[in-house]
Design a protein around this motif. Structure first.
Motif, short mmCIF file in Angstrom:
data_model
loop_
_atom_site.label_atom_id
_atom_site.label_comp_id
_atom_site.label_asym_id
_atom_site.label_seq_id
_atom_site.Cartn_x
_atom_site.Cartn_y
_atom_site.Cartn_z
N GLY A 1 143.87 7.84 54.46
CA GLY A 1 143.11 8.27 53.27
C GLY A 1 142.92 6.93 52.57
N VAL A 2 143.83 6.37 52.43
CA VAL A 2 143.75 4.98 51.63
C VAL A 2 142.58 4.01 52.13
CG1 VAL A 2 145.14 2.80 50.62
CG2 VAL A 2 146.16 4.85 50.54
N ALA B 1 152.70 12.51 57.54
CA ALA B 1 152.40 12.52 56.27
C ALA B 1 151.77 10.89 55.74
CB ALA B 1 153.35 13.03 55.43
N TRP B 2 152.71 10.19 56.13
CA TRP B 2 152.45 8.75 55.65
C TRP B 2 151.42 7.98 56.56
CZ3 TRP B 2 153.76 6.26 51.53
CH2 TRP B 2 154.95 6.84 50.77
N ILE C 1 148.25 9.43 54.76
CA ILE C 1 148.22 9.02 53.54
C ILE C 1 147.42 7.39 53.66
CG2 ILE C 1 149.53 7.82 51.51
CD1 ILE C 1 151.10 10.19 51.74
#
Length: 193
Positions: free
Chosen positions: A47-48, A40-41, A44
């Motif tokens: 995505g950033v 998940a990290w 993320i």
């Protein structure tokens, strides 16, 4: 890649492996849960990075900006998400946002924009009329000292102030005909002098 870059890359790989090894040893009881959280990290983080890389395109889509090419005498107005074309003109030195309306015969200001441009609302005489999509409205003829956009400045520009309610000021044909060429192509309105 020179020797210093190669050495730094090896250092980072070894450091990353050491951190990953420590992480897995510390969390060996709940390895499945740890892998899900780590995934998940990572998503993320990706995505950033993608959002940062694409920010210019995202901003242009959400709030497109007009482009002025002074050397070629051209202004490009991107189509907004609502399908209209907007342009910001300086009226008597004050920026005012207009919706480009080729169906309007004149430049028509909202009362708020007229006041921002230095016109006294108390001195306006609403003796002319205009037919709009909302029916007949009374208008007051005015003359703007200066109207500027990019490298173009016009003096003593006639306009009207609408007595009725309007969301945005309209930039009609009386001003648009000052340009030599008006073209709509590829999602842009191009004005040239």
């Amino acid at each position: 890649m020179n020797g210093d870059d190669f050495g730094q890359a090896i250092y980072l790989v070894v450091l990353g492996c050491a951190i990953a090894f420590w992480f897995f040893v510390e969390n060996r009881q709940g390895l499945g849960k740890t892998l899900r959280q780590m995934s998940a990290w990572v998503l993320i983080f990706i995505g950033v990075i993608a959002a940062i890389g694409l920010w210019g395109d995202i901003r242009q889509t959400v709030r497109p900006q007009q482009s002025v090419f002074a050397e070629s005498g051209r202004i490009e107005l991107p189509r907004a998400p609502d399908g209209h074309y907007y342009v910001t003109l300086d009226l008597n030195g004050v920026p005012v946002r207009f919706v480009v309306d080729t169906g309007a015969s004149a430049m028509v200001l909202t009362r708020a924009d007229a006041e921002r441009a230095g016109l006294s609302l108390g001195e306006l005489a609403y003796f002319s009329e205009a037919m709009t999509a909302n029916g007949l409205v009374r208008t007051a003829p005015v003359t703007l000292d200066t109207v500027a956009v990019g490298p173009f400045t016009d003096a003593r520009v006639p306009a009207y102030v609408n007595e009725g309610e309007m969301d945005k000021s309209l930039l009609g044909m009386s001003y648009l005909q000052r340009f030599d060429r008006i073209e709509i192509a590829g999602g842009k309105l191009v004005l040239e002098r």
